[in-house]
Design an enzyme around this catalytic site. Structure first.
Site, short mmCIF file in Angstrom:
data_model
loop_
_atom_site.label_atom_id
_atom_site.label_comp_id
_atom_site.label_asym_id
_atom_site.label_seq_id
_atom_site.Cartn_x
_atom_site.Cartn_y
_atom_site.Cartn_z
N HIS A 61 0.80 -1.23 0.00
CA HIS A 61 0.00 0.00 0.00
C HIS A 61 0.83 1.28 0.00
CE1 HIS A 61 -3.72 -2.26 0.58
NE2 HIS A 61 -2.99 -3.05 1.34
N ALA A 142 -8.34 -4.79 8.10
CA ALA A 142 -8.18 -3.35 8.34
C ALA A 142 -8.93 -2.51 7.32
CB ALA A 142 -6.70 -2.98 8.33
N HIS A 197 -10.10 -11.21 1.09
CA HIS A 197 -10.89 -10.87 2.28
C HIS A 197 -12.25 -11.57 2.20
CE1 HIS A 197 -8.36 -7.73 4.22
NE2 HIS A 197 -7.82 -7.71 3.00
N HIS A 218 -3.10 -12.61 -0.09
CA HIS A 218 -2.42 -13.01 1.16
C HIS A 218 -3.02 -14.26 1.81
CE1 HIS A 218 -5.55 -10.38 2.79
NE2 HIS A 218 -4.85 -9.28 2.63
N ARG A 229 -11.74 -30.75 8.23
CA ARG A 229 -13.10 -30.97 7.73
C ARG A 229 -13.63 -29.79 6.92
NH1 ARG A 229 -13.99 -33.30 13.03
NH2 ARG A 229 -14.03 -35.57 12.84
N HIS A 253 2.47 -11.97 10.20
CA HIS A 253 1.19 -12.42 9.66
C HIS A 253 1.02 -13.94 9.72
CE1 HIS A 253 0.72 -8.35 8.03
NE2 HIS A 253 -0.52 -8.67 7.74
N ASP A 276 2.68 -6.51 1.52
CA ASP A 276 1.50 -5.86 2.11
C ASP A 276 1.91 -4.64 2.93
OD1 ASP A 276 -1.24 -5.57 2.36
OD2 ASP A 276 -1.39 -6.84 4.13
N GLY A 311 -1.89 -4.38 7.54
CA GLY A 311 -0.76 -4.41 6.61
C GLY A 311 0.52 -4.74 7.35
#
Length: 375
Positions: A61, A142, A197, A218, A229, A253, A276, A311
């Site tokens: 970003h 975020a 996301h 990501h 499962r 992360h 990121d 990020g």
């Protein structure tokens, strides 16, 4: 110019002792030591360094106090200059989930920057990775939930038009629209569709991949857990052999064990290292902003005030070094930061490689993986 006495990265052999002959900004010849030509003219002694392609960050970003979504050409230029200074020679910065009209203006500004800027000191602006707004409120991370929308062909086309074709990836949460598969089939030939996301289950994610989604944003982050499962998005991406997956190796992360096992699962050809990174990258600790929300940076950790990871504060070169430290072989890590992102954005003949005819974006690294020279 000739770069001699280096270990040249090749995707099939990892590293081969030899050299590289340049013709302006292109690679004219790559040779092994045993086949070295007579060296005349401008010769750079690489002193046993690794020679690798410049890195390619397809998802970040900002950095050094600037964000791509500031919508400012000068800010994009500063971002590109910093990235080049840390060995990232090509970029596709990411948008956040913002109002449609604001995103259109950001994309228009980026298109103007692309047309106006020809500066070899800056990372090449390849395109744009749209992380929102077609995402899931349940996995927003975020992102600002107020601006989330279900995927929409008309809005997607507005984004493509505003960017003048620079948008290379558009992320969606397929479970948020009953028409998601139809959307993917409609747009996937003019833009790569990512799973981003998303709270999709395995079947929904598989349907999206069969419709033409070919990228995962990501991996493991902002998606359901991969369990025995309920394999979710991770399982669907693994089972869809044409889908490539981003992964963040900032050491925050994702646990190193999961990094190692992701590479084992997906193989060396489908993993894409990303940073990121947000605007706090390269800056001192303090309060910053991402997508209109305040972010606190402490060391390598960047979070919203509620503790949500926002990020990263690590550039791609350091993520690549982290991957090696986590147990990923150097050649595999280099491939994931160069060849694979180039392949995913369909420019692997020009960048992300040290092949003849490719652009001479070259990093020389010492044995401790410190940058010695950027060409």
């Amino acid at each position: 110019m000739i770069i001699d006495n280096v270990y040249v990265f090749t995707p099939d052999k990892a590293f081969v002792k030899g050299g590289i002959i340049l013709d302006g900004d292109k690679i004219r010849q790559v040779y092994e030591e045993k086949d070295a030509p007579q060296l005349n003219g401008d010769v750079l002694d690489g002193k046993g360094c690794y020679a690798i392609p410049g890195l390619i960050d397809l998802h970040f970003h900002g950095c050094k106090g600037d964000d791509f979504c500031d919508g400012d050409k000068a800010a994009i230029g500063r971002i590109a200059e910093y990235e080049a200074s840390v060995g990232v020679t090509a970029i596709a910065p990411a948008t956040m989930t913002l109002p449609v009209e604001e995103l259109e203006q950001i994309l228009h500004t980026a298109a103007e920057y692309k047309k106006e800027t020809k500066d070899c000191r800056k990372a090449d602006f390849l395109g744009i990775n749209m992380e929102g707004p077609f995402i899931s409120p349940a996995k927003k991370g975020a992102q600002d939930a107020r601006n989330i929308l279900p995927c929409n062909v008309e809005i997607c086309d507005r984004f493509l038009k505003a960017s003048e074709g620079l948008v290379k990836f558009i992320g969606i949460a397929p479970e948020e629209s009953e028409h998601a598969a139809e959307f993917i089939r409609e747009v996937h030939e003019r833009v790569n569709v990512s799973l981003a996301h998303t709270n999709a289950d395995y079947d929904t994610a598989m349907e999206a991949c069969r419709a033409g989604a070919n990228h995962a944003v990501h991996l493991y982050n902002a998606m359901p857990a991969f369990t025995h499962r309920a394999p979710g998005v991770v399982g669907a991406v693994f089972d869809s052999k044409d889908v490539m997956a981003e992964i963040i190796c900032d050491g925050i992360h994702i646990h190193p064990s999961v990094i190692r096992n992701a590479f084992r699962m997906f193989g060396n050809d489908r993993m894409i290292l990303i940073s990121d990174a947000m605007r706090a990258t390269g800056m001192e600790d303090g309060e910053y902003e991402l997508g209109g929300q305040p972010v606190i940076k402490k060391g390598r950790l960047a979070t919203l005030k509620d503790g949500t990871i926002a990020g990263s504060a690590t550039n791609l070169f350091d993520c690549m070094k982290n991957a090696v430290q986590f147990g990923i072989p150097l050649g595999v890590a280099v491939k994931a930061a160069t060849c694979n992102p180039a392949k995913s954005i369909e420019c692997s003949q020009e960048i992300g490689t040290l092949a003849v005819g490719a652009r001479a974006d070259i990093l020389l690294l010492d044995q401790d993986l410190n940058i010695v020279k950027i060409l």
